[in-house]
Design an enzyme around this catalytic site. Structure first.
Site, PDB file in Angstrom:
ATOM      1  N   HIS A 246      -8.380   9.713  -5.969  1.00 21.73           N
ATOM      2  CA  HIS A 246      -9.541   8.940  -6.435  1.00 21.73           C
ATOM      3  C   HIS A 246     -10.859   9.354  -5.819  1.00 21.73           C
ATOM      4  O   HIS A 246     -11.905   8.830  -6.201  1.00 21.73           O
ATOM      5  CB  HIS A 246      -9.349   7.451  -6.155  1.00 21.73           C
ATOM      6  CG  HIS A 246      -8.428   6.784  -7.110  1.00 21.73           C
ATOM      7  ND1 HIS A 246      -8.873   6.183  -8.271  1.00 21.73           N
ATOM      8  CD2 HIS A 246      -7.086   6.621  -7.108  1.00 21.73           C
ATOM      9  CE1 HIS A 246      -7.848   5.680  -8.918  1.00 21.73           C
ATOM     10  NE2 HIS A 246      -6.735   5.930  -8.237  1.00 21.73           N
TER      11      HIS A 246
ATOM     12  N   LYS B  28     -22.039  -2.593  -8.911  1.00 21.75           N
ATOM     13  CA  LYS B  28     -20.900  -1.835  -8.372  1.00 21.75           C
ATOM     14  C   LYS B  28     -20.914  -2.028  -6.862  1.00 21.75           C
ATOM     15  O   LYS B  28     -21.855  -2.593  -6.334  1.00 21.75           O
ATOM     16  CB  LYS B  28     -21.010  -0.356  -8.732  1.00 21.75           C
ATOM     17  CG  LYS B  28     -22.361   0.272  -8.407  1.00 21.75           C
ATOM     18  CD  LYS B  28     -22.498   1.702  -8.930  1.00 21.75           C
ATOM     19  CE  LYS B  28     -22.677   1.814 -10.418  1.00 21.75           C
ATOM     20  NZ  LYS B  28     -21.537   2.404 -11.089  1.00 21.75           N
ATOM     21  N   ARG B  29     -19.896  -1.559  -6.150  1.00 22.78           N
ATOM     22  CA  ARG B  29     -19.919  -1.680  -4.709  1.00 22.78           C
ATOM     23  C   ARG B  29     -21.161  -0.999  -4.140  1.00 22.78           C
ATOM     24  O   ARG B  29     -21.680  -0.043  -4.721  1.00 22.78           O
ATOM     25  CB  ARG B  29     -18.653  -1.035  -4.102  1.00 22.78           C
ATOM     26  CG  ARG B  29     -17.441  -1.911  -4.154  1.00 22.78           C
ATOM     27  CD  ARG B  29     -17.635  -3.230  -3.465  1.00 22.78           C
ATOM     28  NE  ARG B  29     -17.647  -3.086  -2.021  1.00 22.78           N
ATOM     29  CZ  ARG B  29     -16.622  -3.371  -1.234  1.00 22.78           C
ATOM     30  NH1 ARG B  29     -15.496  -3.852  -1.731  1.00 22.78           N
ATOM     31  NH2 ARG B  29     -16.713  -3.218   0.066  1.00 22.78           N
TER      32      ARG B  29
ATOM     33  N   LYS C 290     -17.319   0.123 -19.100  1.00 25.63           N
ATOM     34  CA  LYS C 290     -17.444  -1.287 -19.508  1.00 25.63           C
ATOM     35  C   LYS C 290     -18.802  -1.541 -20.146  1.00 25.63           C
ATOM     36  O   LYS C 290     -18.915  -2.237 -21.164  1.00 25.63           O
ATOM     37  CB  LYS C 290     -17.272  -2.217 -18.301  1.00 25.63           C
ATOM     38  CG  LYS C 290     -15.912  -2.133 -17.635  1.00 25.63           C
ATOM     39  CD  LYS C 290     -15.932  -2.871 -16.284  1.00 25.63           C
ATOM     40  CE  LYS C 290     -14.751  -2.448 -15.434  1.00 25.63           C
ATOM     41  NZ  LYS C 290     -14.939  -2.848 -14.022  1.00 25.63           N
TER      42      LYS C 290
ATOM     43  N   LYS D 221     -23.600   5.816  -4.334  1.00 28.71           N
ATOM     44  CA  LYS D 221     -23.895   5.181  -5.617  1.00 28.71           C
ATOM     45  C   LYS D 221     -25.404   4.959  -5.812  1.00 28.71           C
ATOM     46  O   LYS D 221     -25.856   4.583  -6.886  1.00 28.71           O
ATOM     47  CB  LYS D 221     -23.131   3.863  -5.742  1.00 28.71           C
ATOM     48  CG  LYS D 221     -21.603   4.062  -5.857  1.00 28.71           C
ATOM     49  CD  LYS D 221     -20.878   2.714  -5.861  1.00 28.71           C
ATOM     50  CE  LYS D 221     -19.365   2.829  -5.928  1.00 28.71           C
ATOM     51  NZ  LYS D 221     -18.846   3.120  -7.289  1.00 28.71           N
TER      52      LYS D 221
ATOM     53  N   THR E 237     -15.632   3.360 -13.670  1.00 28.89           N
ATOM     54  CA  THR E 237     -15.111   2.626 -14.830  1.00 28.89           C
ATOM     55  C   THR E 237     -16.126   1.587 -15.269  1.00 28.89           C
ATOM     56  O   THR E 237     -16.135   1.178 -16.420  1.00 28.89           O
ATOM     57  CB  THR E 237     -13.774   1.920 -14.508  1.00 28.89           C
ATOM     58  OG1 THR E 237     -13.929   1.188 -13.284  1.00 28.89           O
ATOM     59  CG2 THR E 237     -12.641   2.922 -14.386  1.00 28.89           C
TER      60      THR E 237
HETATM   61  C1  LIG Z   1     -15.200  -2.168 -12.939  1.00 25.88           C
HETATM   62  C2  LIG Z   1     -15.470  -2.830 -11.643  1.00 25.88           C
HETATM   63  C3  LIG Z   1     -15.821  -2.061 -10.529  1.00 25.88           C
HETATM   64  C4  LIG Z   1     -15.996  -0.559 -10.601  1.00 25.88           C
HETATM   65  O1  LIG Z   1     -17.316  -0.249 -10.940  1.00 25.88           O
HETATM   66  P1  LIG Z   1     -17.902   1.242 -10.776  1.00 25.88           P
HETATM   67  O2  LIG Z   1     -19.248   1.137 -11.390  1.00 25.88           O
HETATM   68  O3  LIG Z   1     -16.995   2.144 -11.551  1.00 25.88           O
HETATM   69  O4  LIG Z   1     -17.922   1.529  -9.332  1.00 25.88           O
HETATM   70  C5  LIG Z   1     -16.066  -2.699  -9.334  1.00 25.88           C
HETATM   71  N1  LIG Z   1     -15.966  -4.032  -9.227  1.00 25.88           N
HETATM   72  C6  LIG Z   1     -15.651  -4.811 -10.266  1.00 25.88           C
HETATM   73  C7  LIG Z   1     -15.580  -6.278 -10.090  1.00 25.88           C
HETATM   74  C8  LIG Z   1     -15.388  -4.240 -11.514  1.00 25.88           C
HETATM   75  O5  LIG Z   1     -15.053  -5.022 -12.550  1.00 25.88           O
END
Ligand SMILES: *Cc1c(COP(=O)(O)O)cnc(C)c1O
Length: 830
Positions: A373, A561-562, A673, A567, A669
């Protein structure tokens, strides 16, 4: 006059109405029955929590019945089962998702509404199952939904953390962590299986005994902990084959130590108990970071040992012969966290089942596969050799033998190349490297996007790729469109169903038909009306939960995101400061009104990440309250990013910020979304953004920044000089200077100068490791291009709808098909 149809329904319609009434009566009876028998309450007396639980229990009955039958069928049909091992499953809430997947949502909504209850209220009683940090754990959750939807047998295995990922509050301008005691009020979905408990052993010494059957290893003076499984059925869309999520909980083997208890030393009597149960107490809140801590190693061994023991018991009970194990089980290792399953299965097969090394190793080689990953070195899992050996002496010995054999094989390929072999070795420099162990043993090693799949072959694991070219592949991640459209965005689901039917929920390929609607002006208007409703929903949610008012008639530009330096939330903040400067310099300048929405949890031990949150909040304070920018620029920070918050935020986004340093976001991911919900990506050519770009075409995405090749060239030659960008770019310099010129008041004013210094000079590290200054100008242009596209309403609605129309390939159903074709070879249950 009324149409005759309504006056005189035909027989079929009468029957359908009667069936519907009967079904709803049955649901009502079920709910009231659960209230009465489980809680001793009538509807009038019941609390919201009791009504939630009664609904959930009635839904659970339907799932468990299918589950019981299906698990029998798996045996009858002799089907192979996938064990998906993952230290994290970020499941979110289950109730409404299960209703959707059983096609019962509308019925429950109506039944509850007839009782004067809103399903939305009831849903909020459920706590998120937050057993994960971010993308990696959420991927595991999406996979269970898709596997079940495709009727493929799977058990997801992990730890029943008593405390999930911390909840985040914002207090006095910074993140405050609150514990997530998610099981506090009980959990209606889980089914404890104490009868299937196993024992997991730590510490002790090894003793070699010669018997008439050869050398036997005796493990003695160990201490052991019980692993109790709790099973959760997870049902996919219109599925016959619910998945199982099996979470292991640690329990002391003995109750109180009566030796101490009888002498009055009560604290000591409880000690052993507490030491054992701490193993499944809490999820480590670190994302893309590993810190070699002993308790974490205990956790990993705990759930992998329990899972492997369970798998072997089950196979022996059903089929007797362990040599057929690979015909009935395949194991996916999600990141390296569950790697210990490999030596643990070796141990069981050899020490407990009397198998020889070669046989056992052959079986393991055929059963295990590994998903990588990340390529960031701070995230690669390594363990200090001495600590490992003391905690897991037998597992250590097995790894050592695997390594000896592996290195002698490498010696044949690379004779005399010590440097290369020591780089590839599983044990070196007093450390055990889990990724190397996975690659040495597993049949397949996959990256999680096309780009990442290429990077691991050509860079991260190049030396391995030369030796094992057939092991490596890339399989692009996906997300379940049941949760991320049908659950998160019900208005969009209705709109799509009106045009293409609801078959796309089962067959993601039908989503391609949305493309036929892109020239239909009514559809495009309705699509934008859906977006508006979702923006209003987010507005109302923020008002209610954080007392923040936002304006739905502005661009919603979302970075969720985190929090991690790679990022690049900080790049986004610098750009907002630049827009602020523009307006301050010339108040007459016209900026498109924009609401910048951030949501991000920082690991509690990651000081710089927490500092970036402070900066976002400080900048929010500045631009939201300055009369020159108020009403034009607004910055908001949404607390506690989690699956349930994501479900509200993502459908409301116009712009999706996916701005990682190229090469560092393995897939992402979140990007998928947002795209699926009609947000347009503003992003770098990184991870799956590259494939989003290929899917939507260059007119429907805003790409900026250095490519992965550019970055890797600068890394190799050390040519990057951030100071030059600071000198040459006035906008950038002025934005950066805001961090230290007193504009942003902070209690401890060193805080933002730390960020400033890290970009320009570096403290312990290189300056600007993540190339923010390098990409600033390009990002700024990308943002401008996005805003002018937004200002052209006709252009924008087509762009937004195109993103949804092209998102089918990012359904995790497609991902699972690929894993199954290339790795698992499971057959569907019929
Ligand atoms: C999808 C998701 C992530 C991953 O987000 P990235 O932008 O791909 O880092 C992190 N936290 C939650 C709650 C998510 O639903």
């Amino acid at each position: 006059m009324l149409p005759s149809k309504i006056l005189k329904p035909n027989e079929q319609e009468v029957q359908a109405m009667a069936d519907n009434i009967a079904k709803k009566e049955e649901i009502k009876t079920q709910i009231l029955g659960k209230l009465k028998r489980h809680f001793g309450k009538t509807l009038e007396e019941a609390t919201k929590d009791q009504i939630y639980k009664s609904c959930a229990l009635s839904i659970r009955d339907v799932i468990v019945e299918k589950w019981t039958d299906a698990n029998k069928q798996v045996l009858n049909q002799g089907l192979k089962r996938l064990y998906y091992l993952s230290a994290e499953f970020l499941m979110g809430r289950a109730l409404v998702n299960n209703m959707i997947n059983l096609h019962l949502l509308k019925d429950y909504q109506e039944v509850l509404s007839d009782m004067g209850i809103s399903l939305d209220d009831i849903e909020e009683q459920e706590r998120d199952a937050g057993l994960g940090n971010g993308g990696l754990g959420r991927l595991a959750a999406c996979f269970l939904d898709s596997l079940s939807t495709l009727d493929l047998p799977v058990t997801g295995c992990s730890i029943r953390y008593e405390f999930g990922l911390f909840r985040q509050r914002i207090l006095d301008g910074e993140q405050v962590e609150v514990d997530d005691n998610w099981l506090e009020a009980g959990n209606v979905w889980e089914i404890p299986r104490p009868e299937e408990q196993v024992e997991v052993r730590y510490g002790g010494e090894l003793e070699e005994i010669w018997t008439d059957r050869g050398l036997k290893i005796n493990h003695k003076n160990y201490y052991s902990v019980l692993a109790i499984p709790y099973d959760y059925p997870v049902i996919g869309y219109m599925s016959k084959m619910p998945a199982t999520l099996r979470l292991w909980s640690a329990k002391a083997k003995t109750g109180l130590d009566m030796h101490y208890f009888n002498r009055g030393d009560y604290a000591r009597a409880m000690q052993e108990r507490e030491l054992a149960e701490v193993i499944s107490k809490v999820l480590y809140p670190e994302d893309n970071h590993e810190q070699g801590r002993q308790l974490r190693l205990k956790q990993f061994y705990f759930f992998t040992s329990a899972t492997m023991q369970h798998m072997v018991h089950k196979h022996k009970a059903n089929y007797g012969d362990l040599h057929t194990l690979p015909n009935y089980f395949t194991v996916q290792i999600n990141d390296t966290h569950p790697t210990l399953a490999i030596p643990e299965l070796m141990r069981i097969l050899m020490d407990e089942e009397g198998m020889g090394w070669e046989e056992a190793f052959d079986i393991c080689g055929r059963m295990f596969n590994y998903t990588n990953h990340t390529i960031m070195s701070e995230a690669l899992e390594r363990w200090e050799e001495d600590m490992f050996k003391e905690l897991l002496p037998r597992i250590y010995e097995i790894i050592k033998v695997i390594n000896d054999k592996f290195c002698s094989r490498l010696w044949d390929v690379y004779p005399g190349e010590w440097d290369k072999i020591s780089k590839m070795s599983i044990i070196a420099y007093k450390e055990i490297r889990m990724a190397n162990l996975c690659i040495a043993v597993c049949s397949k090693v996959n990256g999680v996007s096309k780009l990442h799949g290429e990077i691991i072959k050509s860079r991260t694991f190049r030396d391995f790729y030369v030796v094992f070219p057939d092991k490596f592949l890339g399989i692009t991640n996906g997300i379940t469109h049941r949760r991320w459209i049908a659950k998160a965005n019900q208005p969009l689901t209705r709109l799509l169903a009106d045009h293409i039917g609801d078959g796309f929920l089962k067959d993601y390929k039908e989503m391609d038909r949305i493309a036929d609607l892109l020239d239909d002006p009514k559809f495009l208007d309705d699509f934008m009306e859906v977006k508006r409703q979702n923006k209003i929903r987010l507005r109302d949610h923020l008002k209610k939960t954080q007392c923040i008012e936002i304006n739905e008639n502005t661009i919603f530009d979302v970075h969720a995101k985190r929090l991690h330096e790679y990022k690049r939330q900080l790049l986004k903040v610098l750009h907002i400061l630049h827009l602020y400067n523009l307006k301050k310099e010339n108040p007459a300048v016209q900026l498109e009104p924009c609401t910048f929405i951030f949501a991000a949890k920082a690991s509690p031990g990651y000081a710089r990440a927490k500092n970036i949150i402070r900066l976002i909040l400080a900048v929010a304070d500045l631009v939201n309250n300055d009369p020159d920018t108020r009403g034009v620029l607004q910055v908001v920070f949404i607390e506690n990013y989690s699956v349930s918050e994501a479900e509200i935020m993502i459908p409301a986004a116009d712009i999706s910020e996916q701005i990682s340093t190229a090469g560092l976001e393995a897939s992402g991911t979140g990007n998928m979304k947002f795209m699926m919900n009609g947000a347009v990506t503003l992003g770098t050519m990184d991870g799956a953004n590259v494939e989003i770009y290929e899917a939507v075409g260059e007119d429907n995405i805003f790409i900026f920044g250095a490519t992965e090749r550019e970055i890797s060239r600068m890394e190799r030659y050390g040519t990057y000089k951030p100071g030059e960008y600071y000198e040459q770019n006035t906008d950038l310099r002025q934005a950066l200077n805001r961090l230290i010129d007193g504009t942003l008041p902070v209690a401890n004013d060193r805080q933002f100068s730390d960020l400033y210094h890290s970009l320009l000079f570096g403290d312990m590290d290189r300056a600007d490791k993540y190339y923010l200054l390098y990409d600033f100008a390009s990002y700024s242009q990308g943002y401008e291009r996005a805003v002018s596209a937004y200002q052209d309403a006709a252009r924008w609605k087509r762009m937004a709808a195109t993103n949804t129309a092209k998102s089918g390939v990012f359904s995790s159903d497609r991902t699972i098909h690929e894993y199954n074709d290339k790795i698992w070879r499971l057959r569907e249950m019929t």
